[in-house]
Write an enzyme that holds these catalytic residues in place. Structure first.
Site, short mmCIF file in Angstrom:
data_model
loop_
_atom_site.label_atom_id
_atom_site.label_comp_id
_atom_site.label_asym_id
_atom_site.label_seq_id
_atom_site.Cartn_x
_atom_site.Cartn_y
_atom_site.Cartn_z
N ARG A 73 -27.91 45.10 -2.88
CA ARG A 73 -28.26 45.76 -1.60
C ARG A 73 -29.77 45.80 -1.35
NH1 ARG A 73 -23.98 49.59 -2.73
NH2 ARG A 73 -22.14 48.90 -1.63
N LYS B 101 -37.30 38.62 9.53
CA LYS B 101 -36.01 37.94 9.66
C LYS B 101 -35.79 37.09 8.43
CE LYS B 101 -35.22 37.24 14.60
NZ LYS B 101 -35.10 36.22 15.65
N GLU C 71 -45.19 25.86 16.66
CA GLU C 71 -44.97 27.31 16.88
C GLU C 71 -46.24 27.97 17.43
OE1 GLU C 71 -42.01 28.53 16.76
OE2 GLU C 71 -40.85 27.57 15.17
N LYS D 280 -47.39 36.88 17.12
CA LYS D 280 -46.04 37.14 16.58
C LYS D 280 -45.95 38.59 16.07
CE LYS D 280 -42.15 36.17 13.99
NZ LYS D 280 -41.27 35.22 13.39
N GLU E 129 -35.16 42.94 17.97
CA GLU E 129 -34.89 41.93 18.99
C GLU E 129 -34.00 42.46 20.12
OE1 GLU E 129 -33.09 38.22 17.63
OE2 GLU E 129 -34.72 37.12 18.59
N ARG F 142 -38.91 40.64 21.83
CA ARG F 142 -38.92 39.71 20.70
C ARG F 142 -38.20 38.40 21.06
NH1 ARG F 142 -38.27 40.87 14.22
NH2 ARG F 142 -38.51 38.71 13.60
N ASN G 153 -38.05 33.10 21.27
CA ASN G 153 -37.02 32.05 21.26
C ASN G 153 -37.33 30.92 22.23
OD1 ASN G 153 -35.56 33.50 19.38
ND2 ASN G 153 -34.51 34.67 20.96
N HIS H 121 -36.45 27.43 21.45
CA HIS H 121 -35.50 27.47 20.34
C HIS H 121 -34.04 27.43 20.78
CE1 HIS H 121 -39.12 28.44 18.21
NE2 HIS H 121 -38.50 28.50 17.05
N HIS I 233 -32.92 24.78 18.56
CA HIS I 233 -32.01 25.06 17.44
C HIS I 233 -30.74 24.23 17.55
CE1 HIS I 233 -33.51 29.15 15.67
NE2 HIS I 233 -34.08 28.11 15.11
N HIS J 26 -37.84 21.31 12.01
CA HIS J 26 -37.78 22.49 12.89
C HIS J 26 -38.86 22.39 13.97
CE1 HIS J 26 -36.98 26.60 14.08
NE2 HIS J 26 -38.27 26.84 14.04
N1 LIG Z 1 -37.83 33.99 9.75
C1 LIG Z 1 -38.42 33.62 10.86
O1 LIG Z 1 -38.80 34.44 11.70
C2 LIG Z 1 -38.66 32.15 11.10
C3 LIG Z 1 -39.50 31.75 12.15
C4 LIG Z 1 -39.74 30.41 12.33
C5 LIG Z 1 -39.15 29.47 11.49
N2 LIG Z 1 -38.33 29.90 10.49
C6 LIG Z 1 -37.70 28.93 9.58
O2 LIG Z 1 -38.73 28.28 8.83
C7 LIG Z 1 -38.23 27.02 8.40
C8 LIG Z 1 -39.30 25.98 8.60
O3 LIG Z 1 -40.44 26.34 7.84
P1 LIG Z 1 -41.43 25.23 7.27
O4 LIG Z 1 -41.77 24.29 8.36
O5 LIG Z 1 -42.50 25.94 6.55
O6 LIG Z 1 -40.47 24.41 6.30
P2 LIG Z 1 -40.44 24.20 4.72
O7 LIG Z 1 -40.40 25.47 4.00
O8 LIG Z 1 -39.34 23.23 4.48
O9 LIG Z 1 -41.84 23.50 4.42
C9 LIG Z 1 -42.09 22.21 4.90
C10 LIG Z 1 -42.41 21.25 3.76
O10 LIG Z 1 -43.73 21.50 3.31
C11 LIG Z 1 -43.73 21.69 1.90
N3 LIG Z 1 -44.84 22.59 1.62
C12 LIG Z 1 -44.96 23.89 1.96
N4 LIG Z 1 -46.17 24.34 1.65
C13 LIG Z 1 -46.85 23.31 1.07
C14 LIG Z 1 -48.16 23.17 0.57
N5 LIG Z 1 -49.06 24.15 0.63
N6 LIG Z 1 -48.50 21.96 0.05
C15 LIG Z 1 -47.61 20.93 0.04
N7 LIG Z 1 -46.36 21.01 0.53
C16 LIG Z 1 -45.99 22.20 1.04
C17 LIG Z 1 -42.36 22.22 1.59
O11 LIG Z 1 -42.00 22.00 0.25
C18 LIG Z 1 -41.49 21.40 2.56
O12 LIG Z 1 -41.26 20.13 2.00
C19 LIG Z 1 -36.96 26.75 9.18
O13 LIG Z 1 -35.86 26.93 8.34
C20 LIG Z 1 -36.98 27.80 10.26
O14 LIG Z 1 -35.68 28.18 10.67
C21 LIG Z 1 -38.08 31.21 10.28
#
Ligand SMILES: NC(=O)c1ccc[n+]([C@@H]2O[C@H](COP(=O)([O-])OP(=O)(O)OC[C@H]3O[C@@H](n4cnc5c(N)ncnc54)[C@H](O)[C@@H]3O)[C@@H](O)[C@H]2O)c1
Length: 358
Positions: A117, A139, A181, A219, A229, A233, A237, A240, A244, A259
């Site tokens: 939990r 989130k 973003e 943000k 949300e 908030r 989107n 998205h 998405h 993404h």
């Molecule tokens: N929770 C939220 O509010 C929110 C908001 C926006 C996006 N997201 C989510 O975030 C995800 C996308 O995030 P992302 O683009 O960071 O993807 P990711 O975590 O897959 O990172 C992208 C790539 O970069 C690599 N990487 C990360 N940092 C690195 C570094 N310093 N040096 C070398 N390589 C590195 C990772 O291993 C991966 O291969 C999606 O799943 C999306 O749905 C969540």
């Protein structure tokens, strides 16, 4: 105790790791706790050592490495980590540190939020997208079949520490994903930031450095005012709703799209919807779409079926009563949410999008 979903205080700190409050947190509140560091293959290789050499007291931490990539933001991976957490006897007084991009922080946050939990966790984002977006706002979530973030919680991290030194090893493609973003934040909330982006000569980590904190602040402000949300908030989107769905179409195929790219495609379609609904001017539409096409290479985009996109949109957790509600642009720098979009409107937006991809 972990922060509950109604405890919205969760500082986002811009600092090098060694000057951040992390050391103090580990030396006080979590001094007797077991620590787990969740990384993926790349952050294990490029980021872990910097964390371990900047902060003392993590030498004995258990490092759990996830396979990299969105396709691994799934329940099967969580099972494995929960098994390992059980084996290590991790409990609610211990600490999980998520060191990675959005996939690690979303998945690691979810793993921590539901284990026993809730085990306290904190985020150290290492991708640009994580720094301006994914690691902020509480989130957590994983994908379920073609549905993005279908399983998840609102749970705040203890803190998020943004150290831009990590960007030194981030591949250029991932810089672009994060910039997508940042563009979204500017378009929904800050025309000055948008105008500054128009002046950029190159979309590279160094050029974007001066705008990272500002983008993250947009943000932060939005989620602080509306953590659950219920209202504004939803502005986040923008891009998205269509984005998405497109990402979901290709999620478990051999040609997934990132993404960030999905959000760019979504923004092009949703800019069109904004014009159709009489909000955005055609002049602004042209400037936005031509800028997006200049900044982001819209190539090798697999073919998508309208029906599948619309079906995924209707099943999006943010919609209700089978109606598609999108966040759109009232004008450049000002978003508007809960805009009901008809199937015809979406079809027209998808046609418009097709005209702009190679
Ligand atoms: N929770 C939220 O509010 C929110 C908001 C926006 C996006 N997201 C989510 O975030 C995800 C996308 O995030 P992302 O683009 O960071 O993807 P990711 O975590 O897959 O990172 C992208 C790539 O970069 C690599 N990487 C990360 N940092 C690195 C570094 N310093 N040096 C070398 N390589 C590195 C990772 O291993 C991966 O291969 C999606 O799943 C999306 O749905 C969540």
């Amino acid at each position: 105790m972990p922060k509950s979903s109604i405890d919205h205080s969760s500082p986002v700190i811009f600092s090098s790791l060694d000057e951040s409050p992390l050391q103090q947190l580990l030396d006080t509140e979590f001094v007797h706790s077991k620590k787990v560091i969740i990384v993926d293959e790349n952050t294990n290789e490029f980021c872990l050592e910097y964390l371990l050499t900047s902060i003392t007291g993590l030498e004995d931490a258990e490092v759990m490495m996830l396979p990299a990539g969105e396709e691994n933001k799934v329940l099967e991976i969580c099972f494995q980590v929960w098994e390992a957490l059980t084996e290590y006897g991790i409990g609610r007084k211990d600490l999980i540190i998520n060191l990675g991009g959005g996939v690690v922080t979303d998945t690691g946050g979810f793993i921590a939020a539901v284990f026993k939990r809730g085990v306290p966790f904190l985020h150290i984002p290492t991708s640009l997208l994580g720094m301006v977006d994914a690691a902020i706002g509480g989130k957590t979530g994983i994908d379920f079949g073609p549905y993005k973030n279908q399983l998840g919680t609102f749970t705040m991290p203890e803190m998020t520490i943004v150290d831009t030194a990590f960007l030194g090893t981030l591949p250029q493609e991932e810089v672009l994903n994060g910039f997508a973003e940042m563009v979204k934040h500017a378009l929904i909330a800050d025309i000055e930031l948008w105008n500054a982006f128009l002046q950029l000569e190159r979309i590279e980590a160094n050029e974007l450095m001066p705008f990272i904190e500002k983008s993250a602040a947009i943000k932060m402000q939005i989620v602080t005012e509306d953590p659950a949300e219920a209202g504004q908030r939803k502005l986040l989107n923008f891009g998205h709703t269509v984005g998405h769905a497109l990402e979901g179409c290709f999620l478990s195929t051999e040609t997934p799209i990132s993404h960030g790219l999905a959000v760019v495609l979504g923004m092009i379609a949703e800019v069109h919807l904004s014009v159709e609904l009489g909000y955005l001017s055609s002049h602004d539409q042209e400037l936005i779409v031509s800028s997006l096409k200049k900044w982001f290479p819209l190539i090798n985009i697999p073919v998508f079926e309208n029906e599948q996109v619309i079906q995924l949109m209707k099943n999006d957790k943010k919609n209700s009563e089978n109606k598609i509600k999108a966040a759109l642009l009232k004008k450049t720098g000002k978003g508007i949410f809960d805009q009901i979009s008809t199937d015809e409107g979406i079809l027209s937006a998808l046609d418009y999008l097709r005209q702009h991809i190679n």
